[in-house]
Design a protein around this motif. Sequence first.
Motif, mmCIF file in Angstrom:
data_model
loop_
_atom_site.group_PDB
_atom_site.id
_atom_site.type_symbol
_atom_site.label_atom_id
_atom_site.label_comp_id
_atom_site.label_asym_id
_atom_site.label_seq_id
_atom_site.Cartn_x
_atom_site.Cartn_y
_atom_site.Cartn_z
ATOM 1 N N GLU A 1 -24.125 2.882 -6.927
ATOM 2 C CA GLU A 1 -22.867 2.632 -5.059
ATOM 3 C C GLU A 1 -22.893 2.206 -4.477
ATOM 4 O OE1 GLU A 1 -21.969 7.577 -7.074
ATOM 5 O OE2 GLU A 1 -22.622 6.987 -5.386
ATOM 6 N N ASP B 1 1.148 -0.757 0.089
ATOM 7 C CA ASP B 1 0.046 0.393 0.012
ATOM 8 C C ASP B 1 0.955 1.666 0.165
ATOM 9 O OD1 ASP B 1 0.976 -1.030 2.474
ATOM 10 O OD2 ASP B 1 -0.574 0.430 3.123
ATOM 11 N N SER C 1 -4.968 -1.878 -8.725
ATOM 12 C CA SER C 1 -4.235 -1.892 -7.620
ATOM 13 C C SER C 1 -5.282 -3.299 -6.826
ATOM 14 C CB SER C 1 -4.982 -0.871 -6.760
ATOM 15 O OG SER C 1 -6.160 -0.204 -7.046
ATOM 16 N N ASP D 1 -8.486 -2.059 -2.560
ATOM 17 C CA ASP D 1 -8.216 -1.028 -2.971
ATOM 18 C C ASP D 1 -7.248 -0.423 -1.938
ATOM 19 O OD1 ASP D 1 -11.085 -0.431 -2.238
ATOM 20 O OD2 ASP D 1 -11.606 -1.381 -0.406
ATOM 21 N N TYR E 1 -0.420 7.800 -9.759
ATOM 22 C CA TYR E 1 -1.847 6.996 -9.477
ATOM 23 C C TYR E 1 -2.226 6.819 -7.726
ATOM 24 C CZ TYR E 1 -3.438 2.114 -9.978
ATOM 25 O OH TYR E 1 -3.940 0.515 -9.815
ATOM 26 N N ASN E 2 -3.403 6.393 -7.950
ATOM 27 C CA ASN E 2 -3.367 6.533 -6.631
ATOM 28 C C ASN E 2 -4.373 4.605 -6.430
ATOM 29 O OD1 ASN E 2 -4.418 6.369 -4.327
ATOM 30 N ND2 ASN E 2 -5.366 8.363 -4.300
ATOM 31 N N GLN F 1 -5.390 3.895 -3.797
ATOM 32 C CA GLN F 1 -6.264 3.586 -2.818
ATOM 33 C C GLN F 1 -7.620 3.844 -3.361
ATOM 34 O OE1 GLN F 1 -3.894 4.768 -1.002
ATOM 35 N NE2 GLN F 1 -2.722 3.228 -0.025
ATOM 36 N N GLN F 2 -8.056 4.328 -4.812
ATOM 37 C CA GLN F 2 -8.781 4.708 -5.024
ATOM 38 C C GLN F 2 -8.726 4.245 -7.239
ATOM 39 O OE1 GLN F 2 -9.085 9.466 -5.789
ATOM 40 N NE2 GLN F 2 -9.654 9.842 -3.558
ATOM 41 N N ALA F 3 -7.262 4.135 -7.876
ATOM 42 C CA ALA F 3 -7.467 3.977 -8.829
ATOM 43 C C ALA F 3 -7.307 2.236 -9.303
ATOM 44 C CB ALA F 3 -6.162 4.251 -9.867
#
Length: 592
Positions: free
Chosen positions: A532, A210, A256, A259, A235-236, A238-240
């Motif tokens: 969602e 992480d 990823s 998460d 690049y994230n 946790q989100q991407a």
Amino acid sequence: MKRTGIRFRLMVMMICLTTLPVIIITWIATNNTRASVEKEMIDANTSRMMWADQYLSELIEQMDRLFYTLQINEPLMQGLGGPAVQTDYRTLNYIRETLTSSFFANSRKIDNLTLYGASNQLAYSVDYVGMNTAMLDLNKQPWNRLLDGTIKNMYFAHSNDAIHVYHGMNRFEDRTLFGAIAVRLNKEIWNGIVEILQSEAESSVYLLNDKMTELSSVNEKEPVANVITAQFADYNPQQAGFQYRKTDRNFYFINSVSDGQLTVIKVIPRSTVTQSAEATIRAGILTGMLFAAISILLSVLVSLQITRPIIALARRMRKTRIPDFEVQSVQSQDEVGLLESGYNSMMQRMKELIEDEYQREIDVKNAQLMALQAQINPHFLNNTLHMIGGMALVKGVPEIYKITNVIGDLLRYAISGGTGNQMVTLDKELGHTRNYIFIQENRFVGRCTVELQVDDELSDCILPKFTLQPLVENAFDHGLQPKEGSWRLQIRVSAVRGRMLIAIKDEGVGMTPSGLQVLRNELHGETAPKAEGLDRAAGERRRGIGIKNVHDRLRLQFGHAYGLRVFSAAGVGTMIVAILPATVNNQGDKLT
């Protein structure tokens, strides 16, 4: 001289007309081949990245399950926090047995399991040799991440040439760290990821945690820090999710998992695509050149052989039907005679090819018939199950005998009556469903309570085969299995105003309102916005596949007034109601 000029101009014109398309098609085919190979490589590696995502997600779930199994073990946690655990033989023995049992239950994934208690700073480590006890300083890497208060669940780290997974245990009252659990992953885990991803020998594969720190890699031609800085600086994890990027030198794939707990990067040199397409391109160019040469040759021959007798021959060719063709005698030995001989040979060959094609179709049908005849005889499977049951009785295991009989009944029901939307009586569908429930009750002994209530007058009513059992299976897979503790399932079949209502109610995890709306829209064939916050454990988006199949078959058989209705609430459970006409087969149709 004039005649020669006309023939020359005709020859040049025909050469241009025949060779130019060949050149253009060859050029287009070359570019399309390279693009096709590139697209195929991208699609294949995208699928492999998704496969690796599933593989790692299952690994994380298994590790999470292992950690929480130990954490909710109250005697183990009490013994871990006790000050005199080293002198209390009973407590120490319980810790040893619990850790050993958990270790061997997960030994296909891990080769070391460590339990740490903060009160006495002791770490209990179990491997294939046994259990060791030693003092542990959490300030040392990679344990020190447990002290910074940012770890919510677990994290991965590389230590001593291996990948470790760490999980902190905090008190509920003040979130103070009172212990930790760590495992060392088996090297076969990384080998499994490499086996999935490294489809090209020149490709490089990286596994990151992480913190985007490298855990392991294979064929590392470029440091992962350079890859991240150059291509994925924004690049994230946790989100991407999955991303694909292409440069002049390489193809980059990144994904990823869970998460951002793990991140997988794959780098493939563009030369790989060039090498893969090179042989095909070379073959295409050679084929194009060959066709161009053939085109030129044919153009010359045709331009030299155009005469009036050819027109007569062409007329005869237009009027002749291939099935009725008979070889015509050749009267002359000049060019026209050669054309006539070629025409006879061509027509005869075409006739033979047509006959060969008919024979090939017959051979294909025969091969298909032989393949069908070569399928496994279902009666052989039934006999095999009965043989296993008999062996179980001889060995004194009547439970296995029962289960084999039930499996045999399930198999006979599944293969009976052929294919199609076959109608059966409610009584037979209930019998098949009871067999399925029997298997589940033996699978989850002591956890599942099933209540079945059926109005007696409905036993002879007809319904499509495999209407009830898929709904019950759906309740187990998506409603009950994600729920911890005991399960309860209610099945009620009742007659209401000339209709038969089948209600399947599970007290499982249920669905969120948005997930329920998505499922209802899918049943009615509507396109809805992506919901969602869906509960992945409940499988809200996946449960609609089997349900929609039953719903569509009911509406196809009985009309749009019938089908399924779904009611659910998160944390409460789900109820599915099937609405059918309460009719009995009075026409004497054969029922299975």
